[in-house]
Enzyme design. Sequence first.
Site, PDB file in Angstrom:
ATOM      1  N   GLU A 165       0.792  -1.510   0.192  1.00  0.00           N
ATOM      2  CA  GLU A 165      -0.221  -0.359   0.000  1.00  0.00           C
ATOM      3  C   GLU A 165       1.039   1.276  -0.227  1.00  0.00           C
ATOM      4  O   GLU A 165       0.590   2.777   0.262  1.00  0.00           O
ATOM      5  CB  GLU A 165      -0.985   0.356   1.449  1.00  0.00           C
ATOM      6  CG  GLU A 165      -1.987  -1.083   1.595  1.00  0.00           C
ATOM      7  CD  GLU A 165      -2.901  -1.077  -0.204  1.00  0.00           C
ATOM      8  OE1 GLU A 165      -2.999   0.048  -0.743  1.00  0.00           O
ATOM      9  OE2 GLU A 165      -3.545  -2.415   0.193  1.00  0.00           O
ATOM     10  N   HIS A 189      -3.293   2.303   8.270  1.00  0.00           N
ATOM     11  CA  HIS A 189      -4.084   1.529   7.983  1.00  0.00           C
ATOM     12  C   HIS A 189      -3.778  -0.281   8.875  1.00  0.00           C
ATOM     13  O   HIS A 189      -3.188  -0.654   8.695  1.00  0.00           O
ATOM     14  CB  HIS A 189      -3.574   1.138   6.416  1.00  0.00           C
ATOM     15  CG  HIS A 189      -5.153  -0.321   5.650  1.00  0.00           C
ATOM     16  ND1 HIS A 189      -5.696   0.228   6.183  1.00  0.00           N
ATOM     17  CD2 HIS A 189      -3.818  -1.635   5.452  1.00  0.00           C
ATOM     18  CE1 HIS A 189      -6.408  -0.909   4.828  1.00  0.00           C
ATOM     19  NE2 HIS A 189      -5.277  -1.828   4.718  1.00  0.00           N
ATOM     20  N   HIS A 191      -6.669  -3.310   9.804  1.00  0.00           N
ATOM     21  CA  HIS A 191      -7.900  -3.806   9.313  1.00  0.00           C
ATOM     22  C   HIS A 191      -8.844  -4.005  11.004  1.00  0.00           C
ATOM     23  O   HIS A 191      -8.965  -4.858  11.092  1.00  0.00           O
ATOM     24  CB  HIS A 191      -8.180  -5.616   8.891  1.00  0.00           C
ATOM     25  CG  HIS A 191      -6.837  -5.676   8.184  1.00  0.00           C
ATOM     26  ND1 HIS A 191      -6.518  -7.059   6.728  1.00  0.00           N
ATOM     27  CD2 HIS A 191      -6.791  -4.548   6.812  1.00  0.00           C
ATOM     28  CE1 HIS A 191      -5.888  -6.378   5.567  1.00  0.00           C
ATOM     29  NE2 HIS A 191      -6.039  -4.934   5.792  1.00  0.00           N
ATOM     30  N   GLU A 219     -17.622  11.519  22.467  1.00  0.00           N
ATOM     31  CA  GLU A 219     -16.859  12.251  21.323  1.00  0.00           C
ATOM     32  C   GLU A 219     -16.678  12.744  20.433  1.00  0.00           C
ATOM     33  O   GLU A 219     -15.239  13.052  20.171  1.00  0.00           O
ATOM     34  CB  GLU A 219     -15.428  11.181  22.398  1.00  0.00           C
ATOM     35  CG  GLU A 219     -15.463  10.006  21.854  1.00  0.00           C
ATOM     36  CD  GLU A 219     -14.146   9.592  22.848  1.00  0.00           C
ATOM     37  OE1 GLU A 219     -15.126   8.069  22.999  1.00  0.00           O
ATOM     38  OE2 GLU A 219     -12.866  10.048  22.402  1.00  0.00           O
ATOM     39  N   HIS A 260     -12.672  -4.052   3.873  1.00  0.00           N
ATOM     40  CA  HIS A 260     -11.080  -3.978   4.013  1.00  0.00           C
ATOM     41  C   HIS A 260     -10.709  -3.647   5.452  1.00  0.00           C
ATOM     42  O   HIS A 260     -10.087  -4.400   6.012  1.00  0.00           O
ATOM     43  CB  HIS A 260     -10.510  -3.742   3.039  1.00  0.00           C
ATOM     44  CG  HIS A 260      -9.045  -3.537   2.460  1.00  0.00           C
ATOM     45  ND1 HIS A 260      -8.696  -3.536   1.587  1.00  0.00           N
ATOM     46  CD2 HIS A 260      -8.253  -3.585   3.794  1.00  0.00           C
ATOM     47  CE1 HIS A 260      -7.303  -3.845   2.026  1.00  0.00           C
ATOM     48  NE2 HIS A 260      -7.118  -3.855   3.332  1.00  0.00           N
TER      49      HIS A 260
HETATM   50  P1  13P Z   1       0.731  -5.736   2.889  1.00  0.00           P
HETATM   51  O1  13P Z   1       1.782  -6.386   4.082  1.00  0.00           O
HETATM   52  O2  13P Z   1       2.036  -5.400   1.776  1.00  0.00           O
HETATM   53  O3  13P Z   1       1.070  -3.796   3.896  1.00  0.00           O
HETATM   54  O4  13P Z   1      -0.163  -5.636   2.846  1.00  0.00           O
HETATM   55  C1  13P Z   1      -1.204  -5.447   4.167  1.00  0.00           C
HETATM   56  C2  13P Z   1      -2.682  -5.163   3.507  1.00  0.00           C
HETATM   57  O5  13P Z   1      -3.380  -5.144   4.388  1.00  0.00           O
HETATM   58  C3  13P Z   1      -3.602  -4.400   2.389  1.00  0.00           C
HETATM   59  O6  13P Z   1      -4.413  -3.753   2.380  1.00  0.00           O
HETATM   60 ZN    ZN Z   2      -5.084  -3.878   4.081  1.00  0.00          ZN
END
Ligand code: 13P
Ligand code: ZN
Length: 325
Positions: A165, A189, A191, A219, A260
Amino acid sequence: MTCGFVRDFLNKLFTNNKKQYIIHLQTTRNNILLKTNNIKPQKAEGIYIMKILESKFVQGFIKMANDGYLQGWHERNGGNLSYRLKPEEVEMIRPRLNAPGEWIPIGVEVPGLAGEFFLVTGSGKYFRNIIVDPEVCLAIIELDETGMNYRIRWGLVEGGRPTSELPTHLMNHEVKKKLTNGKHRVIYHAHTTNTIALTFVLPLDDKIFTRELWESATECPVVFPDGVGVVGWMVPGGREIAIRTAELMKKYDVVIWAHHGMFCSGEDFDLTFGLLHTVEKSAEILVKILSMTPNKLQTITPDNFRSLAKDFKVSLPEEFLYEKQ
Ligand code: 13P
Ligand code: ZN
């Protein structure tokens, strides 16, 4: 280089203790230096102190990554993190950087970041291993003067490349560097389970996501007064999703990727982690509400938000304070 068995052993040891440790681990040919935040560094003949690993920004990065792992947001290699180094941090570590290697195309153009250095997670690396073996899991990269190529200057000692990413991270950094006069340095980023769950049941609309998340915890409008952006499902890891996300980052500090996860931008590790944590906590509350009933008996009203905005001195865009049908 750190042997796999040492990493596995340490993982086991520190997980079993149920305590959090910051672990510095480096091997020379014959020796191991191990330092945790609870254990004094053990020095032995022929071992040098790891200045890069000891620097505050690397420590902060590792702690944030591990905090995210402990929250359950980083299954396998899920998620990625990047930090734009300050000029003084680059100068501090410059003598310890590896000799420049080959330039590699980023896949997007970020001229606004020409010559900048970033600490990033490696592609395919597990967040749970970062605290144990940062030199294997992380990299410091340098961008060229065009902002089209990068090269690795530290880390990834067992091989590999920066996160897939990287285009989204760097395009977000470029947008935020400009808009915040260089204040924002962290792009994260993760999940995030509950936020992802909501992308299956709420319309993928910025206004609806923002309003529902604001309503779920008092909040929220104070922590993310600009709201959140939502990207419909797209193939991750490429140029298109990077362009779409960076466009939304011009307006928001939070962008949700349908089915995602989430991207957040912030000034430092605490603020960026706290932002993502707050959004995800609110999403968790909403998931619980929706699991109990489709109808709320009472909630925070648009006028309540207006009062909150006044007292907390934030401005809340009226576009999110619509009357519900
Ligand atoms: P990477 O291991 O390449 O960072 O990918 C993980 C991910 O969350 C892709 O969206
Ligand atoms: Zn991801």
